[in-house]
Scaffold this active site. Structure first.
Site, PDB file in Angstrom:
ATOM      1  N   CYS A 244      20.183  20.818   7.951  1.00 18.98           N
ATOM      2  CA  CYS A 244      20.934  21.935   8.525  1.00 18.98           C
ATOM      3  C   CYS A 244      20.747  23.088   7.475  1.00 18.98           C
ATOM      4  O   CYS A 244      21.096  22.852   6.359  1.00 18.98           O
ATOM      5  CB  CYS A 244      22.323  21.743   8.818  1.00 18.98           C
ATOM      6  SG  CYS A 244      23.016  22.998   9.442  1.00 18.98           S
TER       7      CYS A 244
ATOM      8  N   HIS B  73      22.580  18.994  17.852  1.00 15.85           N
ATOM      9  CA  HIS B  73      23.248  19.704  16.642  1.00 15.85           C
ATOM     10  C   HIS B  73      23.447  21.135  16.770  1.00 15.85           C
ATOM     11  O   HIS B  73      24.401  21.431  16.208  1.00 15.85           O
ATOM     12  CB  HIS B  73      21.887  19.545  15.705  1.00 15.85           C
ATOM     13  CG  HIS B  73      22.023  19.927  14.391  1.00 15.85           C
ATOM     14  ND1 HIS B  73      21.894  19.312  13.370  1.00 15.85           N
ATOM     15  CD2 HIS B  73      22.167  21.227  14.051  1.00 15.85           C
ATOM     16  CE1 HIS B  73      22.126  20.085  12.251  1.00 15.85           C
ATOM     17  NE2 HIS B  73      22.191  21.333  12.463  1.00 15.85           N
ATOM     18  N   GLU B  74      22.420  21.781  17.472  1.00 15.68           N
ATOM     19  CA  GLU B  74      23.030  23.360  17.698  1.00 15.68           C
ATOM     20  C   GLU B  74      24.128  23.571  18.146  1.00 15.68           C
ATOM     21  O   GLU B  74      24.758  24.332  18.046  1.00 15.68           O
ATOM     22  CB  GLU B  74      21.758  24.200  18.339  1.00 15.68           C
ATOM     23  CG  GLU B  74      20.485  24.080  17.409  1.00 15.68           C
ATOM     24  CD  GLU B  74      20.388  24.326  16.044  1.00 15.68           C
ATOM     25  OE1 GLU B  74      21.453  25.142  15.528  1.00 15.68           O
ATOM     26  OE2 GLU B  74      19.778  23.796  14.974  1.00 15.68           O
TER      27      GLU B  74
ATOM     28  N   HIS C 285      27.261  23.205  16.486  1.00 15.70           N
ATOM     29  CA  HIS C 285      27.613  24.196  15.641  1.00 15.70           C
ATOM     30  C   HIS C 285      28.609  25.490  16.509  1.00 15.70           C
ATOM     31  O   HIS C 285      29.517  26.183  15.661  1.00 15.70           O
ATOM     32  CB  HIS C 285      26.215  25.203  15.208  1.00 15.70           C
ATOM     33  CG  HIS C 285      25.552  24.754  13.923  1.00 15.70           C
ATOM     34  ND1 HIS C 285      26.249  24.599  12.691  1.00 15.70           N
ATOM     35  CD2 HIS C 285      24.321  24.274  14.034  1.00 15.70           C
ATOM     36  CE1 HIS C 285      25.355  23.964  12.026  1.00 15.70           C
ATOM     37  NE2 HIS C 285      24.070  23.928  12.543  1.00 15.70           N
TER      38      HIS C 285
HETATM   39 NI    NI Z   1      22.377  23.125  11.756  1.00 12.02          NI
END
Ligand code: NI
Length: 192
Positions: free
Chosen positions: A111, A153-154, A157
């Site tokens: 990341c 993953h995104e 966030h």
């Molecule tokens: Ni990331």
């Protein structure tokens, strides 16, 4: 052309739940998308979420090189010459993810907000994505494999979650340089 500063783990904005975008076509959001794409290209990453550039809004940009999709045939279009084609640079506004089935896989992730490190993270194999694109059009599609991993993953966030919080075996958290030295190809294949 604007390069945006990347927030690193420890900055409180990365722990906030980001706000929905009311109007994807607004000048503010269009400018943000453009700057995020330029920043992502400059960093050489695969995905970037707005909280990572200190903007707490539900915006993601990402693009996946074809060679990263080799095991996910569903998402890998073949060009006439047989060269795998990746996912071109894409925008997701207000994305939502729903797992389809129980299957998950462990894979290495990295990341831009956790520089230098990588670790193994469990992610759903098969998801349904609902979002708006950069023109405000609604889209819905099923996504598999590494592409699905990137989206999970995104979207994490946007909910204030970094990949180490998803890890089930912290012994796999490592400096990428060392992991590549000792784990060889397995680690090379990973990284979001
Ligand atoms: Ni990331």
């Amino acid at each position: 052309m604007a390069m945006l500063k990347i927030a690193r783990m420890g900055h409180p904005i990365l722990r906030q739940v980001a706000l929905p975008v009311p109007d994807p076509k607004s000048l503010e959001i269009q400018g943000l998308i453009r700057d995020m794409m330029e920043t992502l290209e400059d960093c050489g990453g695969i995905g970037l979420a707005a909280p990572q550039v200190h903007v707490s809004l539900r915006v993601v940009v990402y693009g996946i090189p074809g060679e990263r999709l080799t095991e996910e045939h569903e998402d890998r279009a073949e060009m006439p010459q047989g060269i795998p084609q990746g996912i071109p640079m894409s925008v997701l506004i207000n994305p939502r993810i729903e797992p389809l089935g129980e299957g998950f896989s462990l894979g290495f992730e990295a990341c831009l907000s956790v520089p230098g490190l990588m670790g193994q993270v469990p992610r759903w194999n098969h998801i349904r994505l609902s979002a708006q694109d950069g023109a405000g059009e609604f889209l819905e599609r099923e996504v598999h494999g590494f592409h699905a991993r990137v989206l999970q993953h995104e979207c994490d966030h946007l909910d204030g979650i970094l990949y180490p919080q998803r890890m089930i075996d912290l012994t796999t958290l490592a400096f990428a340089e060392e992991a590549r030295r000792f784990a060889g190809q397995a680690a090379e294949d990973g990284g979001v």
